[in-house]
Write a protein that holds these residues in place. Sequence first.
Motif, PDB file in Angstrom:
ATOM      1  N   ILE A 176       0.865  -1.177   0.000  1.00 39.45           N
ATOM      2  CA  ILE A 176       0.000   0.000   0.000  1.00 39.45           C
ATOM      3  C   ILE A 176       0.899   1.223   0.000  1.00 39.45           C
ATOM      4  O   ILE A 176       1.875   1.291   0.765  1.00 39.45           O
ATOM      5  CB  ILE A 176      -0.939   0.028   1.218  1.00 39.45           C
ATOM      6  N   ILE A 177       0.591   2.201  -0.841  1.00 40.69           N
ATOM      7  CA  ILE A 177       1.407   3.412  -0.967  1.00 40.69           C
ATOM      8  C   ILE A 177       0.516   4.633  -0.773  1.00 40.69           C
ATOM      9  O   ILE A 177      -0.568   4.716  -1.366  1.00 40.69           O
ATOM     10  CB  ILE A 177       2.084   3.469  -2.356  1.00 40.69           C
ATOM     11  N   LYS A 178       0.981   5.559   0.042  1.00 45.79           N
ATOM     12  CA  LYS A 178       0.247   6.820   0.249  1.00 45.79           C
ATOM     13  C   LYS A 178       1.268   7.937   0.457  1.00 45.79           C
ATOM     14  O   LYS A 178       2.190   7.807   1.248  1.00 45.79           O
ATOM     15  CB  LYS A 178      -0.682   6.724   1.455  1.00 45.79           C
ATOM     16  N   ASP A 179       1.085   9.019  -0.308  1.00 46.94           N
ATOM     17  CA  ASP A 179       1.973  10.182  -0.206  1.00 46.94           C
ATOM     18  C   ASP A 179       3.441   9.804  -0.363  1.00 46.94           C
ATOM     19  O   ASP A 179       4.326  10.301   0.362  1.00 46.94           O
ATOM     20  CB  ASP A 179       1.759  10.902   1.134  1.00 46.94           C
ATOM     21  N   GLY A 180       3.718   8.908  -1.292  1.00 50.70           N
ATOM     22  CA  GLY A 180       5.093   8.545  -1.593  1.00 50.70           C
ATOM     23  C   GLY A 180       5.767   7.638  -0.585  1.00 50.70           C
ATOM     24  O   GLY A 180       6.988   7.503  -0.589  1.00 50.70           O
ATOM     25  N   LYS A 181       4.967   6.989   0.284  1.00 54.23           N
ATOM     26  CA  LYS A 181       5.532   6.108   1.305  1.00 54.23           C
ATOM     27  C   LYS A 181       4.763   4.794   1.353  1.00 54.23           C
ATOM     28  O   LYS A 181       3.551   4.762   1.128  1.00 54.23           O
ATOM     29  CB  LYS A 181       5.476   6.776   2.688  1.00 54.23           C
ATOM     30  N   TYR A 182       5.494   3.711   1.649  1.00 52.88           N
ATOM     31  CA  TYR A 182       4.851   2.432   1.913  1.00 52.88           C
ATOM     32  C   TYR A 182       4.205   2.492   3.294  1.00 52.88           C
ATOM     33  O   TYR A 182       4.828   2.913   4.272  1.00 52.88           O
ATOM     34  CB  TYR A 182       5.865   1.292   1.877  1.00 52.88           C
ATOM     35  N   ILE A 183       2.938   2.062   3.361  1.00 57.43           N
ATOM     36  CA  ILE A 183       2.229   2.018   4.637  1.00 57.43           C
ATOM     37  C   ILE A 183       1.575   0.651   4.799  1.00 57.43           C
ATOM     38  O   ILE A 183       1.518  -0.134   3.846  1.00 57.43           O
ATOM     39  CB  ILE A 183       1.172   3.142   4.753  1.00 57.43           C
ATOM     40  N   GLN A 238     -10.831   4.546   5.799  1.00 50.89           N
ATOM     41  CA  GLN A 238     -11.977   5.173   5.142  1.00 50.89           C
ATOM     42  C   GLN A 238     -11.699   6.621   4.758  1.00 50.89           C
ATOM     43  O   GLN A 238     -11.139   7.389   5.534  1.00 50.89           O
ATOM     44  CB  GLN A 238     -13.195   5.105   6.063  1.00 50.89           C
ATOM     45  N   ASP A 239     -12.091   6.951   3.509  1.00 52.33           N
ATOM     46  CA  ASP A 239     -11.951   8.278   2.899  1.00 52.33           C
ATOM     47  C   ASP A 239     -10.519   8.613   2.490  1.00 52.33           C
ATOM     48  O   ASP A 239     -10.280   9.668   1.895  1.00 52.33           O
ATOM     49  CB  ASP A 239     -12.488   9.390   3.814  1.00 52.33           C
ATOM     50  N   GLU A 240      -9.563   7.724   2.768  1.00 53.94           N
ATOM     51  CA  GLU A 240      -8.196   7.958   2.323  1.00 53.94           C
ATOM     52  C   GLU A 240      -8.021   7.490   0.878  1.00 53.94           C
ATOM     53  O   GLU A 240      -8.725   6.594   0.400  1.00 53.94           O
ATOM     54  CB  GLU A 240      -7.199   7.234   3.233  1.00 53.94           C
ATOM     55  N   VAL A 241      -7.075   8.118   0.213  1.00 50.54           N
ATOM     56  CA  VAL A 241      -6.760   7.790  -1.177  1.00 50.54           C
ATOM     57  C   VAL A 241      -5.322   7.296  -1.242  1.00 50.54           C
ATOM     58  O   VAL A 241      -4.412   7.903  -0.655  1.00 50.54           O
ATOM     59  CB  VAL A 241      -6.928   9.029  -2.087  1.00 50.54           C
ATOM     60  N   GLY A 242      -5.103   6.204  -1.928  1.00 49.85           N
ATOM     61  CA  GLY A 242      -3.754   5.661  -2.051  1.00 49.85           C
ATOM     62  C   GLY A 242      -3.647   4.679  -3.191  1.00 49.85           C
ATOM     63  O   GLY A 242      -4.554   4.565  -4.028  1.00 49.85           O
ATOM     64  N   VAL A 243      -2.535   3.985  -3.236  1.00 46.67           N
ATOM     65  CA  VAL A 243      -2.260   3.011  -4.292  1.00 46.67           C
ATOM     66  C   VAL A 243      -2.114   1.633  -3.656  1.00 46.67           C
ATOM     67  O   VAL A 243      -1.416   1.476  -2.646  1.00 46.67           O
ATOM     68  CB  VAL A 243      -0.967   3.378  -5.056  1.00 46.67           C
TER      69      VAL A 243
END
Length: 289
Positions: free
Chosen positions: A39-46, A51-56
């Motif tokens: 899972i990637i969010k704001d250029g970091k692996y998390i 809920q309501d968050e956007v990521g890859v």
Amino acid sequence: MCIRDRSEEKIWADLRSKEDATEFLGYEREKSQGLIAKIIKDGKYIEKLSQDEVGVIVMNQTCFYGESGGQVGDQGQIRGISGLGKVTDTKRVGQIFVHFVKVQKGYFEVGNNLEQLINTDLRLDIKRNHSGTHLVHEALRRIVGEHVAQRGSLNNADRLRFDFSHDKPVTEEQIFLVEQLVNKHIRENTPVITEIMQLESAKQKGARALFGEKYGDVVRVVNIGEDFSVELCGGTHVNRSGEIGLVKVALETSVASGIRRIESCSGAKATELCNAQQDQLSAISNVVR
């Protein structure tokens, strides 16, 4: 794919460097399952996207097509025991498929098993335009000249855009003949046949390679119209040519020296374009009596 900062750029570079690949199941399936690998969010692996968050989200396998070869990525839904999300786009980074996700309910965690459901109506419209592009390419070669070669394309749910080598405008008569030839093969409703074979065997078969694409030793060959159009292609296509419905050219323009562009549509949108053109002709006829 929008790169907002160096950390995000580093993530994409890291994914491209991976030797592992996402297994694509979408040629035969419109729904499948996959395990969340990253899972990637704001250029970091998390580890978790709530809920309501956007990521890859990266999964080990997917039925979502990742944008490549001119065909846009799939959209749809993913859902698991703890969450529900909307896939707004799918792209390829090297051999890895990345799903752009907004979590609608609950959360997703690395290791979750998710059910994947693509937007089937959107996928079908994209497939119509992609298969239509193959027919337009071959029809241009036969009507305009064998020098015609693809120099770019875009296949989405609304239209097909095809850039090709040619040093002067395509005449109205040639466009008419291209449409006639393409729609003839659509009406014949022949099976669209895909085969996996060695690259050298595909070349011997006469399969056309696309400009700017890199191919491995084993390739996928798409045959439309009983050897009318035979191309190397990794995209998704209709099962029979008749599913395209109709192809109508909307515009022919120049995009660069020696490069022309044709924009067309297929299926219901092609019918809408024909109706709109008929309405315009009727309005002009009424004015000039």
